[in-house]
Design an enzyme around this catalytic site. Structure first.
Site, PDB file in Angstrom:
ATOM      1  N   HIS A 202       2.413 -19.204   2.756  1.00 31.25           N
ATOM      2  CA  HIS A 202       1.749 -19.750   3.990  1.00 31.25           C
ATOM      3  C   HIS A 202       0.242 -20.565   3.706  1.00 31.25           C
ATOM      4  O   HIS A 202       0.013 -20.641   2.489  1.00 31.25           O
ATOM      5  CB  HIS A 202       1.669 -18.716   5.161  1.00 31.25           C
TER       6      HIS A 202
ATOM      7  N   GLU B 214      -1.344 -13.077   7.033  1.00 31.19           N
ATOM      8  CA  GLU B 214      -0.668 -13.153   5.944  1.00 31.19           C
ATOM      9  C   GLU B 214      -1.260 -13.905   4.937  1.00 31.19           C
ATOM     10  O   GLU B 214      -1.266 -13.810   3.772  1.00 31.19           O
ATOM     11  CB  GLU B 214       0.962 -13.517   6.181  1.00 31.19           C
TER      12      GLU B 214
ATOM     13  N   HIS C 105       4.512 -12.700  -0.501  1.00 32.74           N
ATOM     14  CA  HIS C 105       4.387 -12.812   1.174  1.00 32.74           C
ATOM     15  C   HIS C 105       4.185 -11.365   1.623  1.00 32.74           C
ATOM     16  O   HIS C 105       4.358 -10.293   0.635  1.00 32.74           O
ATOM     17  CB  HIS C 105       5.730 -13.114   1.626  1.00 32.74           C
TER      18      HIS C 105
ATOM     19  N   GLU D  28       7.969  -9.242  -0.671  1.00 28.80           N
ATOM     20  CA  GLU D  28       7.534  -9.087   0.657  1.00 28.80           C
ATOM     21  C   GLU D  28       6.714  -7.686   0.580  1.00 28.80           C
ATOM     22  O   GLU D  28       7.264  -6.538   0.411  1.00 28.80           O
ATOM     23  CB  GLU D  28       8.506  -8.899   1.611  1.00 28.80           C
TER      24      GLU D  28
HETATM   25 ZN   LIG Z   1       5.618 -15.027   4.679  1.00 30.98          ZN
END
Ligand SMILES: [Zn+2]
Length: 337
Positions: A10, A24, A79, A144
């Protein structure tokens, strides 16, 4: 030389997931920078590129294009998860591809190391059709790291020391998976041996360091770390290492003579294709957003800007500048440098 492409998920207008006041895009950048710092400071023969070094909007295509063009050996996309859960999971591409088993092996190693340093709940080693692992031409994984909207995980993610643990886990994993070579202990500690003419003289003085672009120079390691009291600009080039301390490096052109402290984080070149332009018209509007009506001020002939992105607005091309402003890309009014 091992080339590692690190992708902080992102950024810019894309916040990623949010929760408990956290975003995030900020967490992924913070973890990535910590990881880059570890890799460049503690390992030899490693090159690192980031898909973004700040809060830029970078499309998924731009990210994988950059990694592919650079010919990275390995891609790691970082992430933070959201929506119902807690803990850590990692991904490889779900389809078949030639290096699948080698990629999976590396992923397993990195996955286990992150679990070890973070104590995250282990949600498993997974596969998905994510762009970053599908469109990259090299072995690639996506992690993640906790759930931003889970109270327990968010509480961990807001702690700087915990982001260090996430970065450390990835570094330990990359070391094992890619067989990275650790610098010797004396290289990463402060040069403390007396210069008595013995062999101990060699340790720091012979070490070289490549400055990839002009970076800020400081009087002390502490200033370099916080970015305060800049004293000089250290030009791109090959330097001797005078000292290392707390992740910072004192680089010098004259072997054995103290130079300037720099923060190696500043020495990471971004994979974005930035270039510079010069205004050739006498006067030219610039804009505060990608909108031809959003005129903000006038640039004068001869002014030079760094372009970070090219957009099409109402059928005409516009450049996004490093300053966050916009200007026409029409070659009648500007020239590329
Ligand atoms: Zn993400």
């Amino acid at each position: 030389m091992v080339k590692i492409f690190i992708d902080p998920g992102h950024g810019g207008s894309d916040f990623g997931a949010t929760g408990y006041g956290l975003r995030e895009k900020d967490l992924t950048l913070s973890i990535s920078k910590r990881l880059v710092n570890i890799l460049l400071n503690e390992y030899d023969d490693v090159q690192v590129k980031l898909s973004r070094t700040g809060n830029q909007t970078v499309s998924l295509n731009e990210r994988t294009n950059a990694a592919n063009a650079w010919n990275a050996d390995f891609l790691l996309s970082i992430h933070i998860n959201a929506s119902g859960g807690s803990g850590f999971e990692s991904y490889i591409y779900i389809g078949s591809f030639p290096s699948r088993s080698a990629t999976n092996q590396k992923r397993n190693i990195i996955h286990d190391e992150v679990i070890k340093t973070t104590g995250f709940i282990d949600r498993g080693k997974k596969e998905a059709d994510f762009h970053m692992v599908r469109e990259s031409h090299m072995q690639s994984i996506l992690t993640e790291n906790g759930f931003i909207d889970n109270a327990h995980d968010a509480n961990l993610l807001r702690q700087s020391s915990f982001l260090d643990k996430i970065a450390r886990g990835h570094a330990n994993g990359l070391e094992k998976a890619l067989k990275l070579k650790r610098k010797s202990a004396e290289q990463v500690s402060v040069a403390s041996s007396p210069s008595d003419g013995s062999s101990s003289n060699r340790e720091m003085g012979d070490q070289r360091y490549q400055v990839n672009k002009a970076v800020a120079g400081y009087y002390t390691a502490a200033d370099a770390k916080t970015g305060e009291n800049k004293k000089s600009t250290v030009k791109k080039g090959d330097y001797y290492v005078y000292k290392r301390y707390d992740g910072m490096i004192n680089v010098t052109k004259q072997k054995g003579v103290p130079g300037s402290w720099i923060n190696p984080n500043n020495n990471v070149t971004t994979a974005l294709n930035t270039f510079r332009i010069r205004v050739t018209a006498d006067e030219l509007w610039y804009y505060n957003k990608p909108d031809w009506n959003a005129r903000e001020g006038i640039a004068k002939k001869g002014e030079v800007f760094t372009v970070v992105d090219t957009l099409t607005v109402n059928g005409s091309k516009m450049y996004k500048l490093k300053s966050g402003k916009y200007i026409t890309a029409n070659p009648q009014y500007i020239e590329k440098l």
